[in-house]
Motif scaffolding. Structure first.
Motif, PDB file in Angstrom:
ATOM      1  N   SER A  12     -16.004  -0.498   3.430  1.00 24.66           N
ATOM      2  CA  SER A  12     -15.322  -0.667   4.812  1.00 24.66           C
ATOM      3  C   SER A  12     -15.217  -1.996   5.164  1.00 24.66           C
ATOM      4  N   VAL A  13     -14.177  -2.661   5.261  1.00 25.91           N
ATOM      5  CA  VAL A  13     -13.940  -3.974   5.866  1.00 25.91           C
ATOM      6  C   VAL A  13     -13.532  -3.971   7.336  1.00 25.91           C
ATOM      7  N   ARG A  14     -14.085  -4.911   8.073  1.00 26.75           N
ATOM      8  CA  ARG A  14     -13.985  -4.698   9.621  1.00 26.75           C
ATOM      9  C   ARG A  14     -13.501  -6.145  10.013  1.00 26.75           C
ATOM     10  N   ALA A  15     -13.043  -6.850   9.167  1.00 22.80           N
ATOM     11  CA  ALA A  15     -12.246  -8.291   9.858  1.00 22.80           C
ATOM     12  C   ALA A  15     -11.351  -8.482   8.750  1.00 22.80           C
ATOM     13  N   PHE A  16     -10.092  -8.784   9.305  1.00 27.70           N
ATOM     14  CA  PHE A  16      -8.937  -9.072   8.339  1.00 27.70           C
ATOM     15  C   PHE A  16      -8.310 -10.240   8.746  1.00 27.70           C
ATOM     16  N   LEU A  17      -7.419 -10.892   7.726  1.00 26.99           N
ATOM     17  CA  LEU A  17      -6.468 -11.933   7.851  1.00 26.99           C
ATOM     18  C   LEU A  17      -5.261 -11.526   8.459  1.00 26.99           C
ATOM     19  N   PRO A  18      -4.494 -12.364   9.293  1.00 28.14           N
ATOM     20  CA  PRO A  18      -3.208 -11.931   9.757  1.00 28.14           C
ATOM     21  C   PRO A  18      -2.171 -11.563   8.659  1.00 28.14           C
ATOM     22  N   ARG A  19      -2.359 -12.164   7.631  1.00 29.78           N
ATOM     23  CA  ARG A  19      -1.074 -12.155   6.845  1.00 29.78           C
ATOM     24  C   ARG A  19      -0.703 -10.810   6.614  1.00 29.78           C
ATOM     25  N   VAL A  20       0.623 -10.311   6.812  1.00 31.60           N
ATOM     26  CA  VAL A  20       0.789  -8.757   6.603  1.00 31.60           C
ATOM     27  C   VAL A  20       1.340  -8.509   5.204  1.00 31.60           C
ATOM     28  N   PRO A  21       0.753  -7.622   4.463  1.00 31.90           N
ATOM     29  CA  PRO A  21       1.316  -7.067   3.101  1.00 31.90           C
ATOM     30  C   PRO A  21       2.587  -6.761   2.930  1.00 31.90           C
ATOM     31  N   ASP A  22       3.294  -7.027   1.962  1.00 26.69           N
ATOM     32  CA  ASP A  22       4.883  -6.668   1.788  1.00 26.69           C
ATOM     33  C   ASP A  22       5.047  -5.339   2.009  1.00 26.69           C
ATOM     34  N   GLY A  23       6.091  -4.935   2.700  1.00 29.03           N
ATOM     35  CA  GLY A  23       6.494  -3.537   3.061  1.00 29.03           C
ATOM     36  C   GLY A  23       6.604  -2.682   1.540  1.00 29.03           C
ATOM     37  N   ALA A  24       7.280  -3.201   0.607  1.00 31.73           N
ATOM     38  CA  ALA A  24       7.224  -2.540  -0.430  1.00 31.73           C
ATOM     39  C   ALA A  24       6.022  -2.135  -1.159  1.00 31.73           C
ATOM     40  N   LEU A  25       5.035  -2.927  -1.164  1.00 33.66           N
ATOM     41  CA  LEU A  25       3.705  -2.765  -1.677  1.00 33.66           C
ATOM     42  C   LEU A  25       2.896  -1.557  -0.893  1.00 33.66           C
ATOM     43  N   VAL A  26       2.942  -1.716   0.403  1.00 31.15           N
ATOM     44  CA  VAL A  26       2.215  -0.579   1.061  1.00 31.15           C
ATOM     45  C   VAL A  26       3.140   0.703   0.926  1.00 31.15           C
ATOM     46  N   ARG A  27       4.343   1.032   0.757  1.00 30.01           N
ATOM     47  CA  ARG A  27       5.106   2.138   0.506  1.00 30.01           C
ATOM     48  C   ARG A  27       4.625   2.486  -0.880  1.00 30.01           C
ATOM     49  N   ARG A  28       4.686   1.600  -1.857  1.00 30.59           N
ATOM     50  CA  ARG A  28       4.275   1.918  -3.264  1.00 30.59           C
ATOM     51  C   ARG A  28       2.746   2.412  -3.323  1.00 30.59           C
ATOM     52  N   LEU A  29       1.895   2.027  -2.419  1.00 30.69           N
ATOM     53  CA  LEU A  29       0.529   2.648  -2.550  1.00 30.69           C
ATOM     54  C   LEU A  29       0.335   3.864  -1.766  1.00 30.69           C
ATOM     55  N   LEU A  30       1.132   3.940  -0.649  1.00 31.54           N
ATOM     56  CA  LEU A  30       1.007   5.096  -0.143  1.00 31.54           C
ATOM     57  C   LEU A  30       1.728   6.419  -1.026  1.00 31.54           C
ATOM     58  N   HIS A  31       2.735   6.041  -1.616  1.00 32.07           N
ATOM     59  CA  HIS A  31       3.494   6.895  -2.501  1.00 32.07           C
ATOM     60  C   HIS A  31       2.566   7.221  -3.716  1.00 32.07           C
ATOM     61  N   ALA A  32       1.878   6.308  -4.232  1.00 27.17           N
ATOM     62  CA  ALA A  32       1.115   6.565  -5.447  1.00 27.17           C
ATOM     63  C   ALA A  32      -0.031   7.287  -5.245  1.00 27.17           C
ATOM     64  N   ALA A  33      -0.600   6.944  -4.067  1.00 28.82           N
ATOM     65  CA  ALA A  33      -1.821   7.922  -3.729  1.00 28.82           C
ATOM     66  C   ALA A  33      -1.380   9.336  -3.590  1.00 28.82           C
ATOM     67  N   SER A  34       0.008   9.733  -3.481  1.00 26.18           N
ATOM     68  CA  SER A  34       0.023  11.304  -3.207  1.00 26.18           C
ATOM     69  C   SER A  34      -0.066  12.000  -4.456  1.00 26.18           C
ATOM     70  N   ARG A  35      -0.277  11.196  -5.614  1.00 23.90           N
ATOM     71  CA  ARG A  35      -0.872  11.883  -7.045  1.00 23.90           C
ATOM     72  C   ARG A  35      -2.159  12.511  -6.916  1.00 23.90           C
ATOM     73  N   ALA A  36      -2.842  12.274  -5.496  1.00 26.77           N
ATOM     74  CA  ALA A  36      -4.168  13.044  -5.438  1.00 26.77           C
ATOM     75  C   ALA A  36      -4.137  14.383  -5.635  1.00 26.77           C
ATOM     76  N   ALA A  37      -5.268  14.925  -5.984  1.00 31.20           N
ATOM     77  CA  ALA A  37      -5.234  16.457  -6.169  1.00 31.20           C
ATOM     78  C   ALA A  37      -5.122  17.194  -5.094  1.00 31.20           C
ATOM     79  N   SER A  38      -4.393  18.245  -5.110  1.00 34.53           N
ATOM     80  CA  SER A  38      -4.047  19.026  -3.864  1.00 34.53           C
ATOM     81  C   SER A  38      -4.086  20.477  -4.227  1.00 34.53           C
TER      82      SER A  38
END
Length: 217
Positions: A12-38
């Protein structure tokens, strides 16, 4: 990096740099995580990621909202060994900041940083239909862990926050969530500020002898 490496690197990280991750990367991570068991392949999560003005709008709304009294992150009157584990973790966290046990204003100020996603440039909310039960909430946890490990693989840091349930109604309204949906948790996402003292915290884990049992091996 393999899965075990990512698991050990995640924290758990509680201090971040202001640089914004690329939107395509964020979307890819959120989408890939949906392969989680359900269970039953129900996939009970509903996910919204925000940055920039949309994120600031929610943070401003929460800053002036009253917390919901029934939204607890932990059971009341914790018992052992859980009480001691939580207490020790809290003390270690404040120690990294040089905040003493009696310095209530400083502790409250640090608590308030939860409501700013600890300065992360991306805030993620995972919501769930209120009719879902404990098995579906377990699915949400699997989604959460999958997302955090995928983030580590990309060099990103996260902090999962049950804190946002305290302002679930406010957040849900800001997100225009369908009726009957509530906030399960929030996730701060971005690049770690490695020079921030609070990020020196390394939470311990209980000895397996306390909780692990093998039979028939």
């Amino acid at each position: 990096m393999n899965v075990e490496d990512a698991l050990h690197a995640r924290r758990s990280v509680r201090a971040f740099l202001p640089r914004v991750p690329d939107g395509a990367l964020v979307r890819r991570l959120l989408h890939a995580a949906s392969r989680a068991a359900s269970g039953g392949n129900m996939q009970p999560w509903r996910v919204t990621a925000l940055t920039g003005e949309p994120l600031q709008r929610i943070l401003s709304a929460v800053a002036t909202a009253a917390p919901q009294e029934n939204a607890l992150s932990y059971p009341p009157s914790l018992w052992e060994p859980y009480r001691s584990r939580r207490f020790e973790n809290g003390e270690e966290l404040y120690r990294t900041l040089g905040i003493g046990r009696d310095d209530k204003p400083a502790r409250l100020e640090q608590l308030g940083r939860n409501g700013q996603f600890f300065g992360a440039p991306v805030g993620i909310f995972v919501c769930v239909d209120e009719r879902m039960g404990q098995p579906q909430w377990a699915d949400l946890g699997i989604y959460l862990q999958s997302l955090m490990l995928l983030a580590v693989e990309q060099g990103l840091a996260t902090c999962a926050q049950g804190f946002w349930r305290r302002f679930g109604d406010t957040v849900a309204a800001q997100l225009n969530m369908p009726a009957g949906y509530s906030v399960a948790f929030g996730i701060a996402l971005g690049w770690e500020d490695v020079e921030a003292p609070i990020n020196a915290l390394r939470a311990t884990r209980a000895d397996p002898e306390e909780w692990l049992e093998l039979q028939g091996f």
